[in-house]
Design a protein around this motif. Structure first.
Motif, PDB file in Angstrom:
ATOM      1  N   VAL A  81       1.265  -1.062  -0.052  1.00  0.00           N
ATOM      2  CA  VAL A  81       0.049  -0.013  -0.366  1.00  0.00           C
ATOM      3  C   VAL A  81       0.836   1.355  -0.095  1.00  0.00           C
ATOM      4  O   VAL A  81       2.035   1.501   0.984  1.00  0.00           O
ATOM      5  CB  VAL A  81      -0.804  -0.256   1.331  1.00  0.00           C
ATOM      6  CG1 VAL A  81      -1.429   1.226   1.521  1.00  0.00           C
ATOM      7  CG2 VAL A  81      -1.562  -1.281   1.116  1.00  0.00           C
ATOM      8  N   CYS A  82       0.959   2.016  -1.392  1.00  0.00           N
ATOM      9  CA  CYS A  82       1.359   3.580  -1.501  1.00  0.00           C
ATOM     10  C   CYS A  82       0.755   4.329  -0.780  1.00  0.00           C
ATOM     11  O   CYS A  82      -0.159   4.521  -1.278  1.00  0.00           O
ATOM     12  CB  CYS A  82       2.153   3.828  -2.134  1.00  0.00           C
ATOM     13  SG  CYS A  82       3.217   2.363  -3.407  1.00  0.00           S
ATOM     14  N   ILE A  83       0.952   4.883  -0.040  1.00  0.00           N
ATOM     15  CA  ILE A  83       0.155   6.509   0.742  1.00  0.00           C
ATOM     16  C   ILE A  83       1.079   7.552   0.295  1.00  0.00           C
ATOM     17  O   ILE A  83       2.262   7.791  -0.093  1.00  0.00           O
ATOM     18  CB  ILE A  83       0.228   6.845   2.095  1.00  0.00           C
ATOM     19  CG1 ILE A  83       1.632   6.696   2.813  1.00  0.00           C
ATOM     20  CG2 ILE A  83      -0.567   5.381   2.979  1.00  0.00           C
ATOM     21  CD1 ILE A  83       1.917   6.643   4.350  1.00  0.00           C
ATOM     22  N   VAL A  84       0.488   8.895  -0.244  1.00  0.00           N
ATOM     23  CA  VAL A  84       1.052  10.080  -0.758  1.00  0.00           C
ATOM     24  C   VAL A  84       1.083  11.111   0.927  1.00  0.00           C
ATOM     25  O   VAL A  84       1.514  12.420   0.532  1.00  0.00           O
ATOM     26  CB  VAL A  84       0.585  10.688  -1.695  1.00  0.00           C
ATOM     27  CG1 VAL A  84       0.199   9.765  -3.138  1.00  0.00           C
ATOM     28  CG2 VAL A  84      -1.156  10.843  -1.317  1.00  0.00           C
ATOM     29  N   SER A  85       0.623  10.832   2.028  1.00  0.00           N
ATOM     30  CA  SER A  85       0.528  11.008   2.909  1.00  0.00           C
ATOM     31  C   SER A  85       0.989  10.682   3.896  1.00  0.00           C
ATOM     32  O   SER A  85      -0.069   9.584   3.987  1.00  0.00           O
ATOM     33  CB  SER A  85      -0.295  12.170   3.102  1.00  0.00           C
ATOM     34  OG  SER A  85      -0.797  12.845   4.180  1.00  0.00           O
ATOM     35  N   GLU A  86       1.625  11.662   5.227  1.00  0.00           N
ATOM     36  CA  GLU A  86       1.621  10.624   6.227  1.00  0.00           C
ATOM     37  C   GLU A  86       0.509  10.668   6.894  1.00  0.00           C
ATOM     38  O   GLU A  86       0.646   9.302   8.085  1.00  0.00           O
ATOM     39  CB  GLU A  86       3.007  10.820   7.149  1.00  0.00           C
ATOM     40  CG  GLU A  86       4.331  10.711   6.762  1.00  0.00           C
ATOM     41  CD  GLU A  86       5.017   9.543   6.927  1.00  0.00           C
ATOM     42  OE1 GLU A  86       3.603   9.161   8.168  1.00  0.00           O
ATOM     43  OE2 GLU A  86       5.592   9.322   6.344  1.00  0.00           O
ATOM     44  N   LEU A  92     -10.678  20.933   2.230  1.00  0.00           N
ATOM     45  CA  LEU A  92     -11.161  20.822   4.131  1.00  0.00           C
ATOM     46  C   LEU A  92     -10.365  19.138   3.910  1.00  0.00           C
ATOM     47  O   LEU A  92      -9.902  18.318   4.662  1.00  0.00           O
ATOM     48  CB  LEU A  92     -12.301  20.513   3.857  1.00  0.00           C
ATOM     49  CG  LEU A  92     -13.057  21.715   3.673  1.00  0.00           C
ATOM     50  CD1 LEU A  92     -14.233  21.213   3.709  1.00  0.00           C
ATOM     51  CD2 LEU A  92     -13.095  22.695   4.480  1.00  0.00           C
ATOM     52  N   THR A  93     -10.027  18.660   2.858  1.00  0.00           N
ATOM     53  CA  THR A  93      -8.846  17.515   3.533  1.00  0.00           C
ATOM     54  C   THR A  93      -8.314  17.118   1.912  1.00  0.00           C
ATOM     55  O   THR A  93      -8.143  17.632  -0.018  1.00  0.00           O
ATOM     56  CB  THR A  93      -9.865  16.458   3.134  1.00  0.00           C
ATOM     57  OG1 THR A  93      -9.387  14.832   3.027  1.00  0.00           O
ATOM     58  CG2 THR A  93     -11.215  16.016   1.986  1.00  0.00           C
ATOM     59  N   GLU A  94      -7.053  16.779   1.393  1.00  0.00           N
ATOM     60  CA  GLU A  94      -5.881  16.523   1.119  1.00  0.00           C
ATOM     61  C   GLU A  94      -4.871  14.998   1.244  1.00  0.00           C
ATOM     62  O   GLU A  94      -5.397  14.479   2.337  1.00  0.00           O
ATOM     63  CB  GLU A  94      -5.209  17.247   0.611  1.00  0.00           C
ATOM     64  CG  GLU A  94      -5.989  18.795  -0.242  1.00  0.00           C
ATOM     65  CD  GLU A  94      -6.175  18.113  -1.293  1.00  0.00           C
ATOM     66  OE1 GLU A  94      -5.622  17.480  -2.605  1.00  0.00           O
ATOM     67  OE2 GLU A  94      -6.521  18.893  -2.451  1.00  0.00           O
ATOM     68  N   GLY A  95      -4.605  14.478  -0.378  1.00  0.00           N
ATOM     69  CA  GLY A  95      -3.786  14.199   0.166  1.00  0.00           C
ATOM     70  C   GLY A  95      -2.247  14.665  -0.408  1.00  0.00           C
ATOM     71  O   GLY A  95      -1.570  15.378   0.853  1.00  0.00           O
ATOM     72  N   GLY A 104      -3.151  16.947   4.855  1.00  0.00           N
ATOM     73  CA  GLY A 104      -2.526  15.936   4.028  1.00  0.00           C
ATOM     74  C   GLY A 104      -0.935  16.494   4.099  1.00  0.00           C
ATOM     75  O   GLY A 104      -0.820  16.411   5.428  1.00  0.00           O
ATOM     76  N   GLN A 105      -0.659  16.182   3.059  1.00  0.00           N
ATOM     77  CA  GLN A 105       1.174  16.654   3.751  1.00  0.00           C
ATOM     78  C   GLN A 105       1.016  17.790   3.363  1.00  0.00           C
ATOM     79  O   GLN A 105       2.818  17.719   3.401  1.00  0.00           O
ATOM     80  CB  GLN A 105       1.509  15.360   2.481  1.00  0.00           C
ATOM     81  CG  GLN A 105       3.119  15.106   2.690  1.00  0.00           C
ATOM     82  CD  GLN A 105       3.373  14.120   3.564  1.00  0.00           C
ATOM     83  OE1 GLN A 105       2.624  14.134   4.555  1.00  0.00           O
ATOM     84  NE2 GLN A 105       4.975  14.067   3.197  1.00  0.00           N
TER      85      GLN A 105
END
Length: 377
Positions: free
Chosen positions: A146-151, A280-283, A304-305
């Motif tokens: 699983v790859c994520i763009v944000s911690e 309001l929400t992002e990666g 997000g990041q």
């Protein structure tokens, strides 16, 4: 030496937005590293045009359409199995819960194929989307990576029981040759914007999680103190009509330009004096990186990041959903007559290029597959 795997990217899309652009940028960058890919676009039965497939083909990316007529279509599974059999040494790279669902079904007939998912960002502002997120978390337990763009995405995965060693942070990257401060720009005359205007700009989907109405409310406050302030937005979405009505009601419609969806955002960023991201929400939003690469002044929300990307840089970071704080940051930028700064572009070149992203994904692919590492031939 074992050959590089073939990557089958599986994507179910409603348009060409940030996540889609990330994949469209990744595939050519992987090819430059010797990693071949095919983009499998699952048909959206609600659309007359399959925009991701058509756009991919138009820029020379190898893409196939995967038929899908509803929520559970056996033809979709069969088509993915056909793709897997055509490329015996394949890694499935899925993007979104629907892609993961059909990839898992297709793998039943072709066991041993590793699957990795990229989480580009969760939108959970409806009950249905919240349910899809829960279902996706359950499916992710069955994937090899699983790859994520944000911690910020890591804790929910740990809570869902996904082992830490399967989770990899791969931050988004952009083509810095395409997005640069000296590129060919759309002129202000074409949009009937005065030369001495201070232009706030955004590139976003006009949908609730991107908060375009909050940006408009903040702009309405700023325009009272900054009579030469203008707002230009690139993008379209469900809130467009509401946005236009509110602009009329606030008296700002004459200084607002909605450009709709465009395929040339690199020509738009140089128009902006200040890029604003009110989400309001992002990666990790590509639009932020693109604006930075074009050396635009930046105001963004702390989601997000984003705070990590902008750490120690001359940019304003404000709480999400806080219109007064956003308006104040915009007012300060306009009154300070902010100038482009090379520090933002240097950060992107050092840490957020598409080349770096491709290298990190290639490393992930090589680690996958029956406990064996893929190695370059």
């Amino acid at each position: 030496m074992r050959a590089e795997p073939h990557i089958l990217h599986v994507f179910s899309s409603a348009g060409v937005y940030g996540a889609e652009h990330a994949v469209l940028g990744l595939i050519p960058a992987l090819a430059a590293l010797g990693v071949d890919s095919t983009l499998a676009c699952i048909d959206n039965p609600h659309l007359s045009e399959q925009l991701l497939y058509e756009h991919a083909r138009s820029i020379g990316i190898s893409a196939v359409r995967i038929p899908c007529s509803g929520r559970l279509d056996h033809a979709t599974t069969r088509a993915l199995r056909t793709q897997l059999r055509q490329h015996p040494h394949t890694v499935l790279h899925v993007h979104g819960y629907k892609s993961a669902f059909y990839a898992l079904r297709a793998r039943r007939a072709v066991p041993g194929v590793p699957i990795v998912s990229t989480l580009h960002g969760w939108v959970t502002n409806t009950r249905a989307l919240w349910l899809y997120r829960l279902l996706e978390l359950r499916m992710l337990r069955r994937l090899q990576g699983v790859c994520i763009v944000s911690e910020s995405m890591r804790p929910p995965l740990h809570a869902a029981g996904i082992p830490a060693e399967r989770i990899t942070l791969v931050e988004n990257g952009i083509d810095t040759a395409r997005f640069r401060p000296d590129g060919a720009a759309l002129s202000r005359e074409e949009l009937a914007i005065p030369h001495d205007a201070f232009v706030f700009g955004g590139v976003m989907r006009l949908s609730p999680e991107k908060n375009p109405l909050g940006l408009l409310d903040a702009f309405a406050q700023v325009s009272q103190d900054v009579p030469n302030a203008w707002l230009v937005l690139v993008g379209d979405g469900s809130l467009r009509e509401v946005f236009e009505l509110r602009a009329q009601q606030s008296g700002t419609a004459g200084r607002v330009r909605l450009l709709g969806a465009r395929s040339d955002p690199e020509r738009i960023y140089p128009l902006f004096d200040c890029f604003v991201l009110p989400s309001l929400t992002e990666g990790l939003p590509l639009a932020l990186l693109e604006a930075m690469a074009c050396e635009r002044a930046v105001i963004a929300t702390r989601v997000g990041q984003i705070a990590t990307v902008l750490e120690e840089l001359p940019a304003a970071v404000v709480p999400p959903g806080n219109v007064p704080a956003l308006a104040e940051a915009m007012r300060r930028q306009a009154l300070a007559a902010c100038q482009p700064t090379g520090a933002l572009r240097r950060r992107v070149e050092a840490r957020y290029s598409v080349v770096r992203m491709a290298h990190e994904y290639a490393d992930v692919y090589r680690r996958l597959g029956n406990g064996h590492a893929y190695r370059a031939a």
